[in-house]
Design a protein around this motif. Structure first.
Motif, mmCIF file in Angstrom:
data_model
loop_
_atom_site.group_PDB
_atom_site.id
_atom_site.type_symbol
_atom_site.label_atom_id
_atom_site.label_comp_id
_atom_site.label_asym_id
_atom_site.label_seq_id
_atom_site.Cartn_x
_atom_site.Cartn_y
_atom_site.Cartn_z
ATOM 1 N N CYS A 324 0.752 -1.400 0.050
ATOM 2 C CA CYS A 324 0.016 -0.026 -0.010
ATOM 3 C C CYS A 324 0.989 1.166 -0.033
ATOM 4 O O CYS A 324 0.694 2.116 -0.616
ATOM 5 C CB CYS A 324 -0.817 -0.023 1.178
ATOM 6 S SG CYS A 324 -2.341 -1.406 1.110
ATOM 7 N N GLU A 325 1.790 1.267 0.708
ATOM 8 C CA GLU A 325 2.825 2.579 0.933
ATOM 9 C C GLU A 325 3.653 2.816 -0.368
ATOM 10 O O GLU A 325 3.677 3.618 -0.863
ATOM 11 C CB GLU A 325 3.696 2.147 1.991
ATOM 12 C CG GLU A 325 3.006 2.310 3.475
ATOM 13 C CD GLU A 325 4.123 2.135 4.555
ATOM 14 O OE1 GLU A 325 5.061 1.742 4.292
ATOM 15 O OE2 GLU A 325 3.573 2.208 5.728
ATOM 16 N N ASP A 330 -4.299 3.915 0.121
ATOM 17 C CA ASP A 330 -4.831 4.386 1.634
ATOM 18 C C ASP A 330 -4.789 3.074 2.493
ATOM 19 O O ASP A 330 -5.379 1.702 1.850
ATOM 20 C CB ASP A 330 -6.140 5.026 1.417
ATOM 21 C CG ASP A 330 -5.982 6.300 0.909
ATOM 22 O OD1 ASP A 330 -4.640 7.014 0.971
ATOM 23 O OD2 ASP A 330 -6.988 6.951 0.342
#
Length: 330
Positions: A324-325, A330
């Motif tokens: 996700c990062e 989000d």
């Protein structure tokens, strides 16, 4: 085809005489194929078909070893419950293997004994453990089929057997590890490993990587037939940030009948169950080269029981957060 969703797309170009239209007999053939997920008739007159899944050929389906239509692409296996087939039956593009089933009576008995099991094809895992007798039979058949061929090719069977035993004795060493780095253009290079050993690397192309990360990022997984536009956006967002992107999508040339590479792929909404299933199958085959122990390999594959979501069970909250990062979710 009660076990599989049926997807049919037919060419609308050109008029075809009724006597030349092979649509109905082809539909009847696939109505009795439980391991076919979907099929597409790309040439009605000449009876050319693309198939997602595995096909079972019986003696009654053939005329002197010939099939009445042509298989251009088959993502799974071609099971031959017959004495022989002609070269024309072999798919031009075969994702699995050609398997001649030697003993129909024994196969039928095994099938009855295992009634209620799910099959492994297209990412589905078995619901029951194999019996000891089943395992012994499978090992004998595998050895009988492979030993002579391996010896002819100079394969060291003793070394292979040693490797299998070593993997089976060290199952705990296997765990999913994903690392990211940037190239000079700021694009993401994804390194996927199945252990702490850097030699145990899963080599995927960018599209396979995008599909793999999409499944690894979602704890609940996906039911492939129910993939939505939002799911396609996730894969697209990952793919667009990867280094060395390429498009492994093909279109058939109407004049030559050949499949040509073109660029209208994952970035342009070419995201459908048949396409995703092909990538899942490709990923599984690459994992087979790394991990020979099935129950260990299933943890890294995109798999699940029939009717349930497919997922990567080796994925962890830390891995999901990392993905996700890296790709801005989000």
């Amino acid at each position: 085809m009660s076990l599989w969703s049926k997807g049919i797309e037919r060419s609308k170009t050109g008029a075809v005489r009724t006597e030349d239209d092979k649509t109905n007999p082809i539909d009847e053939f696939f109505a009795s194929q439980p391991d076919v997920r979907s099929y597409e008739i790309t040439d009605i007159k000449n009876g050319v078909v693309n198939v997602d899944g595995s096909i079972h050929l019986n003696e009654a389906d053939l005329d002197d070893g010939k099939l009445f239509f042509k298989i251009a692409k088959l993502t799974g296996n071609l099971y031959c419950h017959c004495k022989h087939i002609k070269q024309s039956v072999v798919p031009a593009e075969l994702g699995g293997e050609i398997v001649f089933v030697p003993n129909e009576e024994e196969l039928w008995k095994n099938k009855q004994a295992a009634e209620g099991e799910d099959d492994l094809d297209m990412g589905y895992i078995t619901a029951k453990d194999r019996t000891k007798d089943d395992l012994i039979t499978n090992v004998k058949l595998a050895f009988a089929d492979l030993i002579s061929a391996a010896a002819t090719e100079g394969v060291d069977l003793e070394e292979l057997w040693k490797n299998v035993l070593e993997q089976n004795a060290n199952k705990d060493k296997y765990k999913l590890r994903i690392e990211f780095e940037k190239n000079k253009l700021g694009k993401t290079i994804t390194n996927i490993y199945v252990s702490d050993d850097d030699n145990d690397k899963l080599e995927l192309n960018p599209i396979q990587t995008a599909i793999y990360l999409m499944f690894a990022m979602d704890e609940n997984g996906f039911t492939v037939d129910d993939l939505k536009t939002t799911d396609w956006i996730v894969a697209k967002q990952i793919y667009s940030q990867l280094a060395n992107t390429e498009q492994k999508t093909y279109i058939k040339d109407k004049d030559t009948g050949e499949y040509l590479n073109y660029t209208d792929g994952i970035l342009n909404k070419a995201f459908k169950p048949t396409t995703v299933n092909s990538y899942i199958s490709e990923i599984r085959k690459k994992l087979e080269k790394l991990i020979c122990v099935e129950d260990v390999r299933n943890g890294f594959s995109i798999v699940g029981k029939r009717g349930e979501a497919l997922k990567i069970s080796q994925s962890t909250p830390e891995i999901r957060q990392l993905i996700c990062e890296e790709f801005g979710f989000d």
